[in-house]
Scaffold this motif. Structure first.
Motif, PDB file in Angstrom:
ATOM      1  N   PHE A 245      -8.481   0.625  15.552  1.00  7.72           N
ATOM      2  CA  PHE A 245      -7.598   0.884  14.413  1.00  7.72           C
ATOM      3  C   PHE A 245      -6.970   2.279  14.432  1.00  7.72           C
ATOM      4  O   PHE A 245      -5.741   2.413  14.387  1.00  7.72           O
ATOM      5  N   PHE A 246      -7.783   3.314  14.516  1.00  9.69           N
ATOM      6  CA  PHE A 246      -7.258   4.649  14.267  1.00  9.69           C
ATOM      7  C   PHE A 246      -6.260   5.124  15.312  1.00  9.69           C
ATOM      8  O   PHE A 246      -5.335   5.898  15.000  1.00  9.69           O
ATOM      9  N   GLY A 247      -6.369   4.664  16.548  1.00 16.22           N
ATOM     10  CA  GLY A 247      -5.381   5.042  17.557  1.00 16.22           C
ATOM     11  C   GLY A 247      -3.995   4.528  17.183  1.00 16.22           C
ATOM     12  O   GLY A 247      -3.004   5.287  17.223  1.00 16.22           O
ATOM     13  N   ARG A 248      -3.904   3.246  16.791  1.00 14.49           N
ATOM     14  CA  ARG A 248      -2.618   2.677  16.394  1.00 14.49           C
ATOM     15  C   ARG A 248      -2.147   3.256  15.064  1.00 14.49           C
ATOM     16  O   ARG A 248      -0.951   3.420  14.828  1.00 14.49           O
ATOM     17  N   TRP A 249      -3.097   3.552  14.180  1.00 18.42           N
ATOM     18  CA  TRP A 249      -2.759   4.158  12.888  1.00 18.42           C
ATOM     19  C   TRP A 249      -2.115   5.522  13.099  1.00 18.42           C
ATOM     20  O   TRP A 249      -1.082   5.839  12.497  1.00 18.42           O
ATOM     21  N   ARG A 250      -2.692   6.321  13.961  1.00 15.90           N
ATOM     22  CA  ARG A 250      -2.146   7.658  14.255  1.00 15.90           C
ATOM     23  C   ARG A 250      -0.772   7.536  14.921  1.00 15.90           C
ATOM     24  O   ARG A 250       0.156   8.292  14.605  1.00 15.90           O
ATOM     25  N   HIS A 251      -0.638   6.588  15.836  1.00 19.66           N
ATOM     26  CA  HIS A 251       0.635   6.389  16.527  1.00 19.66           C
ATOM     27  C   HIS A 251       1.719   5.985  15.530  1.00 19.66           C
ATOM     28  O   HIS A 251       2.858   6.484  15.592  1.00 19.66           O
ATOM     29  N   ALA A 252       1.381   5.054  14.604  1.00 17.01           N
ATOM     30  CA  ALA A 252       2.357   4.603  13.609  1.00 17.01           C
ATOM     31  C   ALA A 252       2.766   5.755  12.693  1.00 17.01           C
ATOM     32  O   ALA A 252       3.952   5.903  12.340  1.00 17.01           O
ATOM     33  N   LEU A 253       1.796   6.587  12.294  1.00 16.30           N
ATOM     34  CA  LEU A 253       2.097   7.731  11.436  1.00 16.30           C
ATOM     35  C   LEU A 253       3.005   8.722  12.154  1.00 16.30           C
ATOM     36  O   LEU A 253       4.003   9.211  11.580  1.00 16.30           O
ATOM     37  N   ARG A 254       2.714   9.005  13.399  1.00 17.20           N
ATOM     38  CA  ARG A 254       3.523   9.963  14.178  1.00 17.20           C
ATOM     39  C   ARG A 254       4.956   9.453  14.333  1.00 17.20           C
ATOM     40  O   ARG A 254       5.922  10.211  14.160  1.00 17.20           O
ATOM     41  N   HIS A 255       5.088   8.167  14.658  1.00 17.98           N
ATOM     42  CA  HIS A 255       6.425   7.593  14.833  1.00 17.98           C
ATOM     43  C   HIS A 255       7.213   7.674  13.525  1.00 17.98           C
ATOM     44  O   HIS A 255       8.414   8.002  13.524  1.00 17.98           O
ATOM     45  N   TRP A 256       6.553   7.402  12.430  1.00 17.96           N
ATOM     46  CA  TRP A 256       7.207   7.443  11.107  1.00 17.96           C
ATOM     47  C   TRP A 256       7.675   8.863  10.789  1.00 17.96           C
ATOM     48  O   TRP A 256       8.807   9.076  10.324  1.00 17.96           O
ATOM     49  N   LEU A 257       6.800   9.853  11.050  1.00 18.76           N
ATOM     50  CA  LEU A 257       7.142  11.237  10.745  1.00 18.76           C
ATOM     51  C   LEU A 257       8.321  11.720  11.590  1.00 18.76           C
ATOM     52  O   LEU A 257       9.197  12.453  11.092  1.00 18.76           O
ATOM     53  N   GLU A 266       5.083  11.808   0.133  1.00 18.67           N
ATOM     54  CA  GLU A 266       5.005  10.377   0.426  1.00 18.67           C
ATOM     55  C   GLU A 266       4.078  10.112   1.598  1.00 18.67           C
ATOM     56  O   GLU A 266       3.252   9.180   1.577  1.00 18.67           O
ATOM     57  N   ALA A 267       4.179  10.939   2.632  1.00 17.87           N
ATOM     58  CA  ALA A 267       3.347  10.742   3.817  1.00 17.87           C
ATOM     59  C   ALA A 267       1.875  11.016   3.523  1.00 17.87           C
ATOM     60  O   ALA A 267       0.984  10.297   3.999  1.00 17.87           O
ATOM     61  N   VAL A 268       1.621  12.062   2.728  1.00 18.85           N
ATOM     62  CA  VAL A 268       0.235  12.362   2.357  1.00 18.85           C
ATOM     63  C   VAL A 268      -0.350  11.224   1.539  1.00 18.85           C
ATOM     64  O   VAL A 268      -1.499  10.805   1.754  1.00 18.85           O
ATOM     65  N   GLU A 269       0.428  10.695   0.602  1.00 17.55           N
ATOM     66  CA  GLU A 269      -0.051   9.589  -0.219  1.00 17.55           C
ATOM     67  C   GLU A 269      -0.298   8.354   0.633  1.00 17.55           C
ATOM     68  O   GLU A 269      -1.231   7.600   0.361  1.00 17.55           O
ATOM     69  N   TRP A 270       0.513   8.150   1.658  1.00 11.09           N
ATOM     70  CA  TRP A 270       0.297   7.018   2.575  1.00 11.09           C
ATOM     71  C   TRP A 270      -1.072   7.154   3.251  1.00 11.09           C
ATOM     72  O   TRP A 270      -1.836   6.187   3.321  1.00 11.09           O
ATOM     73  N   CYS A 271      -1.370   8.346   3.740  1.00 11.05           N
ATOM     74  CA  CYS A 271      -2.678   8.584   4.379  1.00 11.05           C
ATOM     75  C   CYS A 271      -3.814   8.399   3.382  1.00 11.05           C
ATOM     76  O   CYS A 271      -4.824   7.752   3.685  1.00 11.05           O
ATOM     77  N   ASN A 272      -3.651   8.964   2.189  1.00  4.97           N
ATOM     78  CA  ASN A 272      -4.709   8.848   1.179  1.00  4.97           C
ATOM     79  C   ASN A 272      -4.880   7.401   0.725  1.00  4.97           C
ATOM     80  O   ASN A 272      -5.988   6.977   0.392  1.00  4.97           O
ATOM     81  N   GLY A 273      -3.778   6.664   0.679  1.00  2.00           N
ATOM     82  CA  GLY A 273      -3.862   5.259   0.296  1.00  2.00           C
ATOM     83  C   GLY A 273      -4.709   4.467   1.273  1.00  2.00           C
ATOM     84  O   GLY A 273      -5.523   3.626   0.863  1.00  2.00           O
ATOM     85  N   TRP A 274      -4.546   4.745   2.558  1.00  2.00           N
ATOM     86  CA  TRP A 274      -5.408   4.101   3.547  1.00  2.00           C
ATOM     87  C   TRP A 274      -6.860   4.525   3.344  1.00  2.00           C
ATOM     88  O   TRP A 274      -7.781   3.723   3.458  1.00  2.00           O
ATOM     89  N   GLY A 275      -7.071   5.800   3.029  1.00  2.00           N
ATOM     90  CA  GLY A 275      -8.433   6.273   2.796  1.00  2.00           C
ATOM     91  C   GLY A 275      -9.099   5.538   1.653  1.00  2.00           C
ATOM     92  O   GLY A 275     -10.284   5.179   1.736  1.00  2.00           O
ATOM     93  N   ARG A 276      -8.343   5.295   0.588  1.00  2.15           N
ATOM     94  CA  ARG A 276      -8.904   4.574  -0.563  1.00  2.15           C
ATOM     95  C   ARG A 276      -9.196   3.119  -0.229  1.00  2.15           C
ATOM     96  O   ARG A 276      -9.997   2.471  -0.917  1.00  2.15           O
ATOM     97  N   ALA A 277      -8.561   2.601   0.795  1.00  2.00           N
ATOM     98  CA  ALA A 277      -8.775   1.197   1.167  1.00  2.00           C
ATOM     99  C   ALA A 277     -10.145   0.980   1.809  1.00  2.00           C
ATOM    100  O   ALA A 277     -10.674  -0.137   1.788  1.00  2.00           O
TER     101      ALA A 277
END
Length: 308
Positions: A245-257, A266-277
């Protein structure tokens, strides 16, 4: 000599009391009036119990109270009445008498219930679990053999379900197996989960997840993976997340940024939203926490124009 005479008097008194109250107790209905003779036996215990395994009091109870309970033709639908009787009498009955009632009166009915249990019967599915859970405080160790039977039935049912091409990680299967975790004990539960391949199926689902920001998360992550996560070892789940999971998650975040340049908030909330999941146990795992923090650091670096 004094001790011998005292014991003989107590023993004789116990025999006489048994002859007097034995016939009366034969008409007693313990389930419907559990307190009827309780005060009497509290007095008799204080008088006749010398603390030995076969004291006059123990013999009195074995000859009077235990037969009265054995005469009951109870069904599991009367479980509450039986438990209420044992709860009221537990401190007054000798431990051997309580054990005898559990083994000779309670366990045969519980065993019959488990033997006839059909995991796929919608009405029976939770009834069996609730029944054994209710008896755990009084009959804990005696229930181990019944849990073995339950586990065997669950394994067979889930194997047939999987062989038929259905998804093992379905909601119905989750509802079927999750309640048994507390009853199986840790070692038995982990063997059960390994045996039905939960970790392997979670691995496959993680591989199929779509991580596409700014969408918060794939529905399967919350509704399937995080629902099943508490049923497996926390270390196994953390390992799966690192591997799948986390490898693809990091890749998706980097591509988005880099491609979209979202607002930092917005990006911080996206990361925190995953954390709350994640489940609370996983959020406390050092590896999971570190991966989520690394995502926040990436967002902050992008906001400062640094290389990510």
């Amino acid at each position: 000599m004094v001790l011998t005479k005292t014991y003989c008097l107590a023993n004789t008194a116990g025999v006489l009391v048994a002859r007097l109250i034995g016939p009366v107790l034969q008409r007693w209905q313990p389930l419907w009036d559990p307190a009827m003779w309780l005060d009497v036996f509290v007095v008799l215990r204080n008088t006749l119990d010398d603390g030995s395994a076969m004291s006059p009091y123990v013999e009195l109870v074995e000859d009077t109270v235990v037969p009265a309970v054995q005469a009951l033709e109870w069904k599991t639908t009367d479980s509450e009445r039986v438990r209420r009787f044992l709860a009221q009498w537990k401190d007054t009955l000798p431990p051997s008498a309580v054990q005898r009632i559990l083994v000779e009166v309670v366990m045969p009915e519980l065993t019959a219930e488990v033997e006839s249990w059909d995991p796929w019967d919608a009405w029976q599915a939770n009834c069996c679990h609730l029944l054994l859970r209710q008896w755990m405080p009084l009959a804990g160790p005696l229930l181990e053999s019944l849990c073995v039977t339950v586990r065997r039935k669950l394994e067979r049912a889930l194997r047939e379900w999987d062989d038929a091409g259905h998804a093992l990680l379905s909601k119905s299967n989750l509802n079927l197996v999750a309640p048994w975790k507390a009853l199986f004990g840790r070692a038995s539960w982990e063997e059960f989960v390994d045996g039905i391949g939960v970790v392997w199926h979670l691995e496959q689902r993680l591989r199929s997840l779509r991580i596409t920001p700014p969408k918060q998360n794939d529905d399967a992550f919350l509704e399937v993976i995080m629902k099943w996560a508490p049923l497996v070892r926390a270390e196994d789940m953390a390992r799966l997340l690192e591997a799948e999971f986390f490898g693809r998650w990091r890749h998706a975040l980097r591509h988005w940024l880099l491609a979209t340049k979202p607002a930092t908030r917005e990006a911080v909330e996206w990361c925190n939203g995953w954390g709350r999941a994640f489940t609370p146990e996983l959020r406390e795992d050092e590896r999971v926490h570190a991966r989520l923090e690394a995502g926040i650091d990436m967002v902050n670096s992008a906001a400062q124009g640094l290389e990510i």
